[in-house]
Design an enzyme around this catalytic site. Structure first.
Site, PDB file in Angstrom:
ATOM      1  N   HIS A  51       0.819  -1.221   0.000  1.00 35.97           N
ATOM      2  CA  HIS A  51       0.000   0.000   0.000  1.00 35.97           C
ATOM      3  C   HIS A  51       0.856   1.276   0.000  1.00 35.97           C
ATOM      4  CE1 HIS A  51      -3.146  -2.837   1.003  1.00 35.97           C
ATOM      5  NE2 HIS A  51      -2.481  -3.203   2.079  1.00 35.97           N
ATOM      6  N   SER A  74       1.571  -0.244  -5.459  1.00 38.69           N
ATOM      7  CA  SER A  74       0.689  -0.553  -4.345  1.00 38.69           C
ATOM      8  C   SER A  74       0.219  -2.001  -4.489  1.00 38.69           C
ATOM      9  CB  SER A  74      -0.509   0.393  -4.338  1.00 38.69           C
ATOM     10  OG  SER A  74      -1.166   0.288  -3.095  1.00 38.69           O
ATOM     11  N   SER A  79      -5.712   1.646  -2.373  1.00 39.15           N
ATOM     12  CA  SER A  79      -5.064   2.039  -1.116  1.00 39.15           C
ATOM     13  C   SER A  79      -4.030   3.146  -1.247  1.00 39.15           C
ATOM     14  CB  SER A  79      -4.417   0.807  -0.467  1.00 39.15           C
ATOM     15  OG  SER A  79      -3.393   0.310  -1.302  1.00 39.15           O
ATOM     16  N   ASP A 137       3.296  -7.530  -0.045  1.00 44.26           N
ATOM     17  CA  ASP A 137       2.176  -7.492   0.907  1.00 44.26           C
ATOM     18  C   ASP A 137       0.998  -8.198   0.239  1.00 44.26           C
ATOM     19  OD1 ASP A 137       0.026  -6.942   2.551  1.00 44.26           O
ATOM     20  OD2 ASP A 137       0.513  -4.837   2.822  1.00 44.26           O
ATOM     21  N   GLU A 199       4.593  -9.261   4.134  1.00 41.75           N
ATOM     22  CA  GLU A 199       3.976  -8.454   5.179  1.00 41.75           C
ATOM     23  C   GLU A 199       2.773  -9.100   5.869  1.00 41.75           C
ATOM     24  OE1 GLU A 199       4.848  -5.477   6.275  1.00 41.75           O
ATOM     25  OE2 GLU A 199       3.047  -4.522   7.065  1.00 41.75           O
ATOM     26  N   ASN A 224       4.951 -11.120   8.834  1.00 43.91           N
ATOM     27  CA  ASN A 224       3.665 -11.073   9.540  1.00 43.91           C
ATOM     28  C   ASN A 224       3.748 -11.718  10.920  1.00 43.91           C
ATOM     29  OD1 ASN A 224       0.627 -10.636   9.477  1.00 43.91           O
ATOM     30  ND2 ASN A 224       0.741 -12.831   9.912  1.00 43.91           N
ATOM     31  N   LYS A 229       4.624  -7.544  14.675  1.00 41.25           N
ATOM     32  CA  LYS A 229       3.807  -7.224  13.499  1.00 41.25           C
ATOM     33  C   LYS A 229       2.376  -7.677  13.763  1.00 41.25           C
ATOM     34  CE  LYS A 229       1.922  -7.042   9.363  1.00 41.25           C
ATOM     35  NZ  LYS A 229       0.551  -7.502   9.114  1.00 41.25           N
ATOM     36  N   ASP A 233       0.042  -4.565  14.464  1.00 41.45           N
ATOM     37  CA  ASP A 233      -0.562  -4.003  13.251  1.00 41.45           C
ATOM     38  C   ASP A 233      -1.943  -4.621  13.010  1.00 41.45           C
ATOM     39  OD1 ASP A 233      -1.246  -4.383  10.443  1.00 41.45           O
ATOM     40  OD2 ASP A 233       0.755  -3.839   9.819  1.00 41.45           O
ATOM     41  N   ASN A 234      -1.990  -5.961  12.952  1.00 38.48           N
ATOM     42  CA  ASN A 234      -3.258  -6.622  12.625  1.00 38.48           C
ATOM     43  C   ASN A 234      -4.323  -6.304  13.674  1.00 38.48           C
ATOM     44  OD1 ASN A 234      -1.138  -7.753  11.191  1.00 38.48           O
ATOM     45  ND2 ASN A 234      -2.086  -9.744  11.007  1.00 38.48           N
ATOM     46  N   CYS A 238      -6.001  -2.355  13.137  1.00 41.76           N
ATOM     47  CA  CYS A 238      -7.400  -2.472  12.701  1.00 41.76           C
ATOM     48  C   CYS A 238      -8.342  -1.861  13.735  1.00 41.76           C
ATOM     49  CB  CYS A 238      -7.761  -3.927  12.415  1.00 41.76           C
ATOM     50  SG  CYS A 238      -6.923  -4.552  10.932  1.00 41.76           S
ATOM     51  N   HIS A 344      -7.442  -9.327   3.352  1.00 38.62           N
ATOM     52  CA  HIS A 344      -6.572  -8.821   2.283  1.00 38.62           C
ATOM     53  C   HIS A 344      -7.216  -8.797   0.895  1.00 38.62           C
ATOM     54  CE1 HIS A 344      -2.695  -7.546   0.747  1.00 38.62           C
ATOM     55  NE2 HIS A 344      -2.971  -8.285  -0.304  1.00 38.62           N
ATOM     56  N   HIS A 402      -3.601   1.958   8.625  1.00 40.42           N
ATOM     57  CA  HIS A 402      -3.142   2.077  10.012  1.00 40.42           C
ATOM     58  C   HIS A 402      -2.292   3.332  10.208  1.00 40.42           C
ATOM     59  CE1 HIS A 402      -4.674  -1.837  10.090  1.00 40.42           C
ATOM     60  NE2 HIS A 402      -3.585  -2.552  10.218  1.00 40.42           N
ATOM     61  N   SER A 410       5.690  -2.685  12.257  1.00 42.30           N
ATOM     62  CA  SER A 410       5.668  -3.614  11.118  1.00 42.30           C
ATOM     63  C   SER A 410       6.855  -3.363  10.198  1.00 42.30           C
ATOM     64  CB  SER A 410       4.387  -3.426  10.303  1.00 42.30           C
ATOM     65  OG  SER A 410       3.272  -3.485  11.135  1.00 42.30           O
ATOM     66  N   GLN A 414      10.209  -5.231   8.584  1.00 45.84           N
ATOM     67  CA  GLN A 414      10.485  -5.353   7.140  1.00 45.84           C
ATOM     68  C   GLN A 414      11.937  -4.990   6.832  1.00 45.84           C
ATOM     69  OE1 GLN A 414       9.260  -6.583   4.523  1.00 45.84           O
ATOM     70  NE2 GLN A 414       7.036  -6.630   4.664  1.00 45.84           N
TER      71      GLN A 414
END
Ligand code: NAI
Length: 481
Positions: A51, A74, A79, A137, A199, A224, A229, A233-234, A238, A344, A402, A410, A414
């Site tokens: 993204h 992306s 996104s 990703d 990701e 991930n 991560k 992040d998840n 969210c 996703h 996010h 995250s 990476q």
């Protein structure tokens, strides 16, 4: 420099937001400070498919600060933040008339044909060379290379007429075109690529599948499943961006409404909490007894979607699975129920079934918000539902994904994963790996100070009692957090 973005004149706006984001991304800024002189990524040609947001801009410029060359697309048609894309192309030193940044191929609202064109642009590099690292990703860049190699081995691309979806047809056409031009383009790319860092949950699933089948062509690091991560992040990402997407799309009052979250994994946990935080009465659906029990013990009603279609005001899919909401279920939803997906890919909701439903009418309200009206059946009034981002991940389609702080976690993973594969290639034979736990703890450590967190230090005696080192790692590989 070749690039394709919506509007370079947005670069100033993008640059200001990038500067604000840098302040909120201490992990990435620490990477620049720590590795900026050594430049461990010198010689890396990174193809990034993720993204194209403001946060990603800080990631890209961190990779460049560490010596990498980068090309970016992306990983979703909706996104991209166009001001972020423009600022990355112009670069911190360049101007709109003389861009001096990184080639980006991304804009908000790509067609699927454009999307796959953009993905190809990051793999082919100027001067007849190719990317030698992938940062993915969802796994689309990796998938394209693997399908391309398969077609080249057979000397034949799959026939677009046999495709089972529009997207698959487009990919098959890309492969056919490529074969016409060169019989070894993707094979050359695969030979060049040292590895991929992935990701998200869905992309990781694809990688493990390929590893099991024996078709994986280069090593992969599963970013991930770094704790810093997926458990951040998840979940917390969210928790922030789900309601942001619903608000920006519909501005409906969430308090008091009945909201259903399908899937109670990391994304589902954050999504359910965010809806509950707004005062919604949240219901969870699950297929896994452990996650179902967790949801129940967290205080949510757990039942099937069919059971609550007639009371649900908001339905959100968060499963990474396909066919979670059928067109028949959409037809049975309440009038003006909101339907969105935060997983996703767009196959969680049967959009193809909706589009082809007899007599259904689509009215676009604004970008990424559509009202779909089913004809009245059996004498009933026509009924509508509001579908967000055409079934694609709505937190990035309807909002801006996010926020920086969580993405710093995250993306620090990476960066570490890219350094790991690029500089220690021989230590990673083809396979899927996670980063070692001490690096995971390090990523968390880099984010403590800006939240004013003060850690307790283990004494030597306590450390030996627990059987760990004073400096960590503090948990076994089996620990689940
Ligand atoms: P997860 O595997 O932790 O959770 C998914 C849950 O869905 C599992 O508990 C599974 O049992 C459940 N599930 C599967 N099929 C189901 C069905 N038919 N009905 C109800 N529940 C079902 O995965 P995670 O990390 O939560 O990710 C979910 C999706 O979200 C993935 O596609 C991932 O790539 C994506 N993702 C999206 C983000 C975003 O910003 N929108 C951020 C991170 C991940």
């Amino acid at each position: 420099m070749d690039f394709k973005v919506a509007d370079l004149s947005l670069a100033d706006y993008g640059r200001t937001e990038i500067q604000l984001a840098e302040h909120e991304m201490p992990g990435l800024m620490a990477m620049r400070e720590r590795y900026g002189d050594a430049k461990p990524l010198a010689g890396a040609r990174i193809a990034g498919s993720l993204h194209m947001t403001i946060q990603t801009a800080v990631l890209i410029e961190t990779l460049v600060a560490l010596g990498a060359e980068v090309r970016w697309a992306s990983c979703n048609i909706f996104s991209t933040q166009d001001h972020a894309a423009a600022a990355v192309v112009v670069g911190p030193e360049g101007t709109v008339d003389a861009p001096a940044g990184v080639p980006v191929f991304a804009w908000k609202g790509e067609t699927l044909e454009e999307y796959w064109w953009c993905t190809q642009q990051i793999l082919d590099w100027p001067g007849d060379t190719f990317a030698n690292m992938i940062l993915d990703d969802g796994g689309d860049a990796t998938l394209l290379v693997h399908l391309g190699v398969e077609a080249e081995k057979k000397g034949q691309a799959p026939d677009p007429a046999t495709a089972t979806s529009t997207e698959q047809r487009i990919i098959f056409e890309v492969l056919q075109e490529s074969l016409k031009v060169s019989g070894n383009r993707f094979t050359d790319i695969a030979n060049e690529v040292k590895g991929v860092t992935e990701e998200t949950t869905t992309g990781v699933l694809r990688l493990y599948d390929m590893m099991r089948e024996g078709s994986l062509l280069f090593p992969a690091i599963n970013v991930n499943d770094s704790v810093t991560k997926s458990k951040f992040d998840n979940k917390y990402g969210c928790r922030h961006s789900l309601v942001d997407g619903i608000n920006r799309a519909t501005d409906v009052l969430i308090g008091g409404k009945v909201a259903v979250v399908c899937g109670y994994g990391d994304v589902g946990k954050g999504s359910a909490e965010s809806l509950r935080g707004q005062g919604a009465r949240v219901i969870v659906t699950e297929i896994d007894p452990i996650c179902a029990l967790q949801a129940a013990m967290d205080g949510y009603q757990v039942t099937t979607l069919d059971d609550v279609l007639d009371v649900a005001d908001i339905v959100i899919t968060a499963t990474g699975n396909k066919d979670v909401v059928s067109v028949d279920q959409m037809r049975r939803m309440k009038h003006n129920a909101i339907l969105g997906n935060i997983g996703h890919f767009d196959n969680e909701i049967d959009m193809a079934g909706l589009e082809s439903y007899p007599g259904v009418v689509r009215k676009n309200v604004k970008p990424q918000v559509d009202v779909w009206t089913f004809p009245g059946e059996d004498g009933a009034e026509p009924k509508s539902i509001i579908v967000l981002s055409e079934g694609r991940l709505m937190n990035l389609g309807n909002a801006t994904g996010h926020p920086s702080f969580v993405m710093s976690n995250s993306f620090t993973n990476q960066v570490l994963a890219q350094i790991e594969i690029f500089t220690k290639t021989e230590e990673y034979p083809v396979g899927v790996y996670v980063l070692p736990k001490h690096l995971d703890e390090e990523v968390a450590r880099l984010h403590l100070a800006s939240l004013g967190v003060k850690l307790t230090t283990l004494s030597d005696d306590q450390a030996s009692y627990l059987g760990v080192d004073v400096a960590g790692p503090y948990k076994s590989e089996q620990y689940r957090y």
